[in-house]
Structures are given as structure tokens and as C-alpha cells.
Design an enzyme around this catalytic site. Structure first.
Site, short mmCIF file in Angstrom:
data_model
loop_
_atom_site.label_atom_id
_atom_site.label_comp_id
_atom_site.label_asym_id
_atom_site.label_seq_id
_atom_site.Cartn_x
_atom_site.Cartn_y
_atom_site.Cartn_z
N ALA A 51 1.13 -0.93 -0.26
CA ALA A 51 -0.06 0.11 -0.45
C ALA A 51 0.73 1.45 0.02
CB ALA A 51 -0.75 0.45 0.86
N ASP A 245 -3.99 -2.21 3.46
CA ASP A 245 -3.71 -2.44 2.56
C ASP A 245 -5.04 -1.11 2.45
OD1 ASP A 245 -3.60 -4.34 1.37
OD2 ASP A 245 -2.62 -2.68 0.40
#
Ligand code: MRU
Length: 354
Positions: A51, A245
Site C-alpha cells: 500500500a 491496505d
């Protein structure tokens, strides 16, 4: 001692430089990208992944692509900025850091446009500054998460720690999120044996996590995903730590497919389950995990991965890239600001907004 961490993203004034993570662990190949399609492709195909790293790559990508064009006016540049931002935003839907970084670039662009003294070159300088700031803040974030996370471990004990996917140096610009406490602790004489779930179908756990931990001198064992329960039952695991994420306002956390199963197992065996992520991974506009969009990926990754057909051609395949771990299964979320124990909507809001 300072641990050797692979450098996954570098900044070059004219190109985005990425370590191609699809080639690891066999080959350390650097990509020098300066076109919008090549940067989009690198994110989509997971040449850069994790991420925070996706967000950093998109920020530099915006700068690099805009710097290559000779726009007749700032209005023309602004028009292209919007198109480019939408294009990069369409590369992967789940990791919120991508959208966070693109929004941050947009805010800086808009703020510069409002200035009286603004030119194309001043605008580009501002966008490069903003990308560099995102990169530098991410490095500092890794260290801060490492420091807070390390408080959860006791130096006198030998720790068996399970992780899933890759939330290490490769996924950020620094020590990672989930792996940061382990790197910092290792430097300070803490003893960790890390168990890295291989993470089907793209094997981030074996190809990337095991690669970077071994390179850093940490003790690491690769497990097939379906071994997690046995290894926990055998008493080898004292803690699980993973990245995220996107974390919803109530603390539900989306991470690589398989993470929620590991959390359920950890709870069954009474093992603490930690999620380590920066504030930029929280999405307060999303109330709960069910509202997080889960990326669906190509069937070939499951039945024809790494050049070997492992399933018949015409059979239906389901390939969600992420799942959501319920906040009730999370012992604590570690951020650069501190630790949220047993996350709830109220605790998350207080932690992030004060
Ligand atoms: O599909 P990927 O490899 O980008 O998925 C990455 C993960 O799920 C990581 O655990 C997450 O992004 C945290 S990275 C610090």
C-alpha cells in the site's frame, strides 16, 4: 547496526526508478519509467506493490509524467493532471494509500495554482517537493511504527512471529510496517524467528518477505499458507503481525487474501494478532470492512502462475486479492502515532483525530 533493506523505489528527477518485484527473488532488476502507461502497468502488475509503495510510486509518477510534457499553459497542465490522476487511480482499487497520495498531489497542485507567482517550472518543483515529502514521511513512519510495535515484544524472550504477504521494506520506502518492529528489534538484540506464509497466488510471503528478511540477517522460515494452523498448534507462534491496505473507520482491516483466516486461527489459539499501518491507510469515510472494494485479479495468477499450468484452462477461478479481518479479531493496530488496542470506531477516531 543498521539492517540492509532492499530499496524498492528511488527518486530520479526525470524517471521513476523501481525494483521490479515480480522478478524477485531471482533477479534484482531496476526499471526506469517515464511514461504514463509504463507506470500504470508497473502498479497494475505488482512490479511495485504494498500500500505505501503504490502511493509513493503514483506521486512520483504524476511528477515524472507532467515534467515530460511541454504544456502551452498551466490550464492545459491542470487538465492533464486530472486525466493522469484518474488513470493512476484506476490501476488498483483496494489500497487507499494510492488515492491518499494522489489527493495529496492534487491539493498541492491546487494550492500552487492559487499563488500569484506561479509558472510551469515552479509548479513542477512543488510537485517534486511534495513527492519527496511523501517519500521521506513514509521512511519516518516506518521507524515510528517500528518503535511503537517493539513495545509489544519482550527482549528477554525468543519470539516466534508469523506474518502474511509482504509488509516490509519492499512495500514502503523504509523498514516497512509489519516488519519494522522486527528489523528494529533485531538491531537491538531482540530474538525473533519469523514464519512467513508463502501467500498464494503471487507468493509475496516467500518471494519477497523471506527474501528481504534473510537479506537483513533475520531468522525466517517459509510456510505454505495451509500450514499456519499446525504451526500455531505446535506452539511455535507467539504473535502474528501483518500490514493493511485499507482500514475502515471501525478498525476492520483489508489486507492480502488469507489474512482473515490467519486472524481467526490466531484467536482460536490465543495468539495476539497485530496490524501495523500508517495513518494514510485509514479510510474514515468507509464505515466498515464490508464497504471496502476488493480487487479481483486475473484467473491465470491462480492456475498458471510462474509459468506452470496448475489447473485446467476452462475451469472457473475466483481470485480476490484481499480479504477483511474483523476488528474484533485484532488485538491492536500499530500506527506511527502509537497503538490502538482492541480497535473500535471511537478509539480509531480518537487516535487519528485527537
Ligand atoms: O497485492 P499486494 O502485494 O500489493 O498486497 C500487499 C499487502 O497486502 C500488504 O500486506 C499491504 O499492502 C501492507 S504493505 C505495508
Amino acid at each position: 547496526m543498521h539492517t540492509t533493506i532492499p530499496v524498492s523505489i528511488q527518486h530520479d528527477p526525470v524517471r521513476l526508478v523501481l525494483l521490479d518485484q515480480t522478478k524477485l527473488p531471482e533477479e534484482e532488476l531496476f526499471l526506469y519509467l517515464d511514461s504514463r502507461d509504463s507506470i500504470y502497468e508497473a502498479i497494475k502488475k505488482l512490479r511495485v506493490r504494498g500500500a505505501p509503495a503504490i502511493g509513493i510510486a503514483a506521486a512520483y509518477g504524476m511528477y515524472v509524467c507532467l515534467a515530460r510534457q511541454a504544456y502551452p499553459s498551466l490550464e492545459a497542465m491542470a487538465h492533464d493532471f486530472t486525466a493522469l490522476k484518474q488513470y493512476f487511480a484506476s490501476s488498483r482499487p483496494t489500497a487507499v494509500n494510492l488515492f491518499w497520495a494522489l489527493e495529496r498531489m492534487q491539493k498541492r497542485f491546487d494550492a500552487e495554482l492559487r499563488k500569484q507567482e506561479i509558472s510551469r517550472s515552479l509548479m513542477l518543483k512543488a510537485l517534486l517537493d511534495e513527492s519527496n515529502a511523501i517519500f521521506a514521511e513514509d521512511q519516518a513512519m516506518s521507524i515510528a511504527i517500528g518503535e511503537h510495535g517493539l513495545k509489544l515484544f519482550d527482549k528477554s524472550k525468543h519470539w516466534g512471529v508469523m506474518t502474511h504477504c509482504n509488509a516490509g521494506g519492499l512495500a514502503t520506502s523504509g523498514y516497512g510496517t509489519a516488519l519494522a518492529p522486527l528489523y528494529l528489534g533485531h538491531e537491538r538484540g531482540y530474538r525473533f524467528s519469523v514464519y512467513s506464509n508463502e501467500t498464494r497466488p503471487l507468493l509475496q510471503g516467500s518471494r519477497l518477505t523471506a527474501y528481504e528478511l534473510a537479506k537483513g540477517g533475520l531468522d525466517v522460515t517459509i510456510l505454505c499458507d495451509n500450514m499456519a494452523s499446525l504451526v500455531m498448534k505446535e506452539g511455535k507462534i507467539n504473535a502474528v503481525i501483518v500490514g493493511a491496505d485499507r482500514i475502515a473507520a471501525n478498525g476492520d482491516a483489508a489486507n492480502k487474501i488469507g489474512t482473515s483466516g490467519v486472524a481467526i486461527l490466531a484467536n482460536h489459539y490465543g495468539i495476539p494478532f497485530y496490524v501495523a499501518a500508517p495513518s494514510s491507510t485509514f479510510d474514515l469515510a468507509t464505515k466498515q470492512g464490508d464497504d471496502i472494494e476488493i480487487e479481483q485479479r486475473d484467473a491465470e495468477e491462480v492456475v498458471n502462475g510462474f509459468g506452470k499450468r496448475t489447473g485446467p484452462k476452462d475451469v472457473r477461478v475466483y481470485n480476490p486479492a484481499f480479504d477483511v479481518t474483523d476488528a474484533s479479531l485484532i488485538t491492536a493496530i500499530i500506527t506511527e502515532k502509537g497503538i490502538i488496542e482492541h480497535p473500535t470506531t471511537e478509539k480509531v477516531a480518537k487516535h487519528l483525530l485527537g
